[in-house]
Write an enzyme that holds these catalytic residues in place. Sequence first.
Site, PDB file in Angstrom:
ATOM      1  N   GLY A 152      -3.413  -1.598   4.949  1.00  0.00           N
ATOM      2  CA  GLY A 152      -3.328  -1.991   3.558  1.00  0.00           C
ATOM      3  C   GLY A 152      -3.985  -1.042   2.576  1.00  0.00           C
ATOM      4  O   GLY A 152      -3.886   0.187   2.694  1.00  0.00           O
ATOM      5  N   SER A 153      -4.695  -1.612   1.610  1.00  0.00           N
ATOM      6  CA  SER A 153      -5.116  -0.879   0.413  1.00  0.00           C
ATOM      7  C   SER A 153      -6.145   0.223   0.662  1.00  0.00           C
ATOM      8  O   SER A 153      -6.402   1.015  -0.246  1.00  0.00           O
ATOM      9  CB  SER A 153      -5.660  -1.871  -0.618  1.00  0.00           C
ATOM     10  OG  SER A 153      -4.634  -2.724  -1.063  1.00  0.00           O
ATOM     11  N   THR A 154      -6.744   0.291   1.830  1.00  0.00           N
ATOM     12  CA  THR A 154      -7.638   1.420   2.104  1.00  0.00           C
ATOM     13  C   THR A 154      -6.864   2.737   2.063  1.00  0.00           C
ATOM     14  O   THR A 154      -7.460   3.800   1.866  1.00  0.00           O
ATOM     15  CB  THR A 154      -8.316   1.257   3.487  1.00  0.00           C
ATOM     16  OG1 THR A 154      -7.333   0.916   4.462  1.00  0.00           O
ATOM     17  CG2 THR A 154      -9.387   0.179   3.428  1.00  0.00           C
ATOM     18  N   LYS A 156      -4.803   3.551  -0.260  1.00  0.00           N
ATOM     19  CA  LYS A 156      -4.588   3.964  -1.654  1.00  0.00           C
ATOM     20  C   LYS A 156      -5.463   5.151  -2.028  1.00  0.00           C
ATOM     21  O   LYS A 156      -5.065   5.986  -2.848  1.00  0.00           O
ATOM     22  CB  LYS A 156      -4.841   2.782  -2.584  1.00  0.00           C
ATOM     23  CG  LYS A 156      -3.784   1.705  -2.456  1.00  0.00           C
ATOM     24  CD  LYS A 156      -4.140   0.456  -3.245  1.00  0.00           C
ATOM     25  CE  LYS A 156      -3.062  -0.606  -3.020  1.00  0.00           C
ATOM     26  NZ  LYS A 156      -3.419  -1.914  -3.587  1.00  0.00           N
TER      27      LYS A 156
END
Length: 567
Positions: A281-283, A285
């Site tokens: 997921g967002s890690t 980004k």
Amino acid sequence: MNAPSPALVARPDRLRLVGQRRQVLAVMHQRLMIGMLVYAGIIGLVVVRILWLAAFGDHAGRQQSVTQLIPARGDIVDREGQALARSIDAWSIALHPGKVIGNKLDLARALARIMPERDEATYYAMLRSNKTFFYLRRRAAPDVVEAINALGEPGIGLDREPDRLYPQTSLAAHVLGYTDVDGHGVAGIEKSFDAQLSDLGRRHEPVTLSISSRVQQALEHELLDAMNRFHAIGAAGVIMDIHSGEVLAMTSLPQLNPNIAGQGSPEARFNRATLGVYELGSTFKAFTVAMGLDSGVIKSVGQMYPCPGELHVSGRSIGDTHPFNRPCSVAEIMQESSNVGTAQIADQLGAARQKAFLKKLGFLDRLEIELPERGRTLSPRDWSRTDVMTVGFGHSIAVTPLHLATGYAALMNGGLYRPATLLKVDRNHPPGKARRVFSEQTSYKMRSLLRLVVTKGTGSKADAPGYRVGGKTGTADKATGGGYSHSRVVTNFAGVFPVDEPRYVMVVMLDEPQATAESMGFRYAGWNVAPVVSKTISRIAPMLGVRPDKKRDANMAEVLPYIREKE
């Protein structure tokens, strides 16, 4: 004239007696010499036999060294020299049916009482067997040995054999691995270094790991506590030196005791940190923003992107947990973890540049580490426009937690990817060869962006006062056959400390955490794994020589002008 003196002549019988005595003395002397030679020969044979037995003899079913000082298998120690695995003497219990003299039915009943893993009928069948030998138990406990010895049955043998002991029980179990009943490594470092650990010429030298037992214990304690509090099915964590690539701590949960690894469940034996691959997921980004900065797609962290509530691409909707519904800056995209904004940056990068960066980070290849349990990453087959955008915020690509840790190390150490290592870095084991992924300038700019996430964004609960933590949260629905489950998530946090002068990276992950009253009914990473980071860093930073300093920080003036303060 004097008459001549008469000659003295011995009598014949006396001369004969003297000759016999001389002959007897010669025979006695000869026999004495022969006896002495025979005696010396016997002594020589005894000495040779003793030396041969010491060097090659089989005592209790195993070879002994001449000095008795070289262990049957080499030790494994941590970076401070503390023993994590070593060999000791244990007992094996064997049955020789042909030598049994007691009542076999009574003996079968006694064996079933002392060693209940077999029933009375099985033991009775073994006692009546025509076979000459059975192992009843290997590595028997002292109380069992004592009870068997008390039976006084000559048909049951008690023999010594080497056993592998893990004195810290479950500490770093998935790093160490374990051995089989014959002492051969079957997992972890025990398997990777099996030849060295069992080699007569090298096993006197321990294998020295990069692991710090004190740091390892802190990570395991805090992560296990979170796993239990949020009822997760598993967890993983990694702490690394971002410059040398040394893994100071690595854990996978549920716990495993390598002393009794065979009794552990498949879930406990599975190494989530290096073998399990997850959409994190967002890690991701942070990587997408760094790619944008490095390639020139992003000119400034104040660069603006349209951030509607949803973005529609090829029939798919991309939304945000905290939608802006207005133009937003790159700094705000990181602060609020915007999928919509990150997807647009990834789209500008395109498939070719995105894949090239991911390749240099090692995210498209099998993990590099000294363990047999190494996961292969999963990535899009076609790498369509939609794939590029979803990979940008950590979906459609699955990596191990250690992949993520090495990626963040490259992101924050000046832009150099260096493979992780579980061996202590010294003159005998230098750091792995580095390759450049990001420029030093890009790496420097990411410091303030990751610090912003912790001070004013989704990762606020990861902060550890004085230790200047920077990082990124990630919450991802778990992939299922043909789609994603909205009821099962993986949460993780990837961060560094101290962010103004990065030294260590930390990645923690919970597998399927549940919403609780403590998390206000949420399952987001900011609620369940971010606090693990804060607690662990507060414990280990002093051990690692990092002093708290509330006067120091990343250069926040580079990002604060580009965020809109919440009302």
